[in-house]
Design a protein around this motif. Sequence first.
Motif, short mmCIF file in Angstrom:
data_model
loop_
_atom_site.label_atom_id
_atom_site.label_comp_id
_atom_site.label_asym_id
_atom_site.label_seq_id
_atom_site.Cartn_x
_atom_site.Cartn_y
_atom_site.Cartn_z
N UNK A 193 15.66 -1.02 10.30
CA UNK A 193 15.01 -2.09 10.07
C UNK A 193 13.99 -1.63 8.80
N UNK A 194 13.35 -0.60 9.14
CA UNK A 194 12.46 -0.09 8.11
C UNK A 194 12.93 0.18 7.00
N UNK A 195 13.95 1.16 6.92
CA UNK A 195 15.01 1.04 5.81
C UNK A 195 15.27 -0.21 4.84
N UNK A 196 15.69 -1.24 5.64
CA UNK A 196 16.02 -2.58 5.13
C UNK A 196 14.75 -3.37 4.55
N UNK A 197 13.77 -3.26 5.11
CA UNK A 197 12.45 -3.83 4.51
C UNK A 197 12.16 -2.98 3.17
N UNK A 198 12.19 -1.50 3.16
CA UNK A 198 11.87 -0.88 1.79
C UNK A 198 13.08 -1.22 0.87
N UNK A 199 14.25 -1.45 1.31
CA UNK A 199 15.05 -2.01 0.19
C UNK A 199 14.84 -3.20 -0.34
N UNK A 200 14.16 -4.00 0.48
CA UNK A 200 14.22 -5.54 0.30
C UNK A 200 12.79 -5.73 -0.73
N UNK A 201 12.05 -4.71 -0.37
CA UNK A 201 10.90 -4.55 -1.30
C UNK A 201 11.18 -4.18 -2.72
N UNK A 202 11.80 -3.08 -2.82
CA UNK A 202 12.16 -2.34 -3.94
C UNK A 202 13.16 -3.48 -4.96
N UNK A 203 13.66 -4.44 -4.40
CA UNK A 203 14.42 -5.40 -5.06
C UNK A 203 13.36 -6.72 -5.74
N UNK A 204 11.98 -6.46 -5.40
CA UNK A 204 11.09 -7.55 -6.17
C UNK A 204 10.85 -7.31 -7.53
N UNK A 205 10.77 -7.99 -8.37
CA UNK A 205 10.46 -7.62 -9.78
C UNK A 205 9.04 -7.56 -9.93
N UNK A 206 8.31 -6.60 -10.28
CA UNK A 206 7.10 -6.16 -10.38
C UNK A 206 6.72 -5.91 -11.95
N UNK A 207 7.43 -6.15 -12.94
CA UNK A 207 7.07 -6.14 -14.18
C UNK A 207 5.96 -7.02 -14.74
N UNK A 208 5.05 -6.47 -15.22
CA UNK A 208 3.88 -6.89 -15.52
C UNK A 208 2.63 -6.99 -14.72
N UNK A 209 2.91 -6.54 -13.46
CA UNK A 209 1.77 -6.39 -12.50
C UNK A 209 1.37 -4.90 -12.51
N UNK A 210 -0.28 -4.89 -12.45
CA UNK A 210 -0.79 -4.06 -12.66
C UNK A 210 -1.20 -3.24 -11.45
N UNK A 211 -0.82 -1.92 -11.17
CA UNK A 211 -0.98 -1.28 -9.63
C UNK A 211 -2.31 -1.47 -9.29
N UNK A 212 -2.55 -1.49 -8.01
CA UNK A 212 -4.20 -1.56 -7.53
C UNK A 212 -4.32 -0.38 -6.40
N UNK A 213 -5.43 -0.08 -6.49
CA UNK A 213 -5.87 1.00 -5.59
C UNK A 213 -5.92 0.50 -4.32
N UNK A 214 -6.46 -0.74 -3.95
CA UNK A 214 -6.70 -1.44 -2.73
C UNK A 214 -6.45 -3.04 -3.01
N UNK A 215 -5.90 -3.50 -1.91
CA UNK A 215 -5.34 -5.05 -1.80
C UNK A 215 -6.58 -5.78 -2.31
N UNK A 216 -7.85 -5.56 -1.90
CA UNK A 216 -8.96 -6.23 -1.92
C UNK A 216 -9.86 -5.89 -3.02
N UNK A 217 -10.37 -6.60 -3.79
CA UNK A 217 -11.03 -6.43 -5.20
C UNK A 217 -12.78 -6.09 -4.43
#
Length: 66
Positions: A3-27
């Motif tokens: 299930x964990x590997x399936x979730x990671x694979x699912x997350x890798x399929x998300x298009x993240x072009x143009x999204x700036x990496x964050x150090x933390x999810x909260x600003x």
Amino acid sequence: MNDIFAMVENMQSVNTDGIEPMAHPHEAALRLREDKVTETDHATEYQAVAPEVRNRLYIVPQVIEE
């Protein structure tokens, strides 16, 4: 585990072009304070009652034989 590997694979399929990496999810900014000494060194007082002290270290008898 699969299930964990399936979730990671699912997350890798998300298009993240143009999204700036964050150090933390909260600003949130860190609240910093001035780094200053607020307490005095009490080691001499604390070690005055110890049976044996050497180089600011407590010396204790060996309790486990080699």
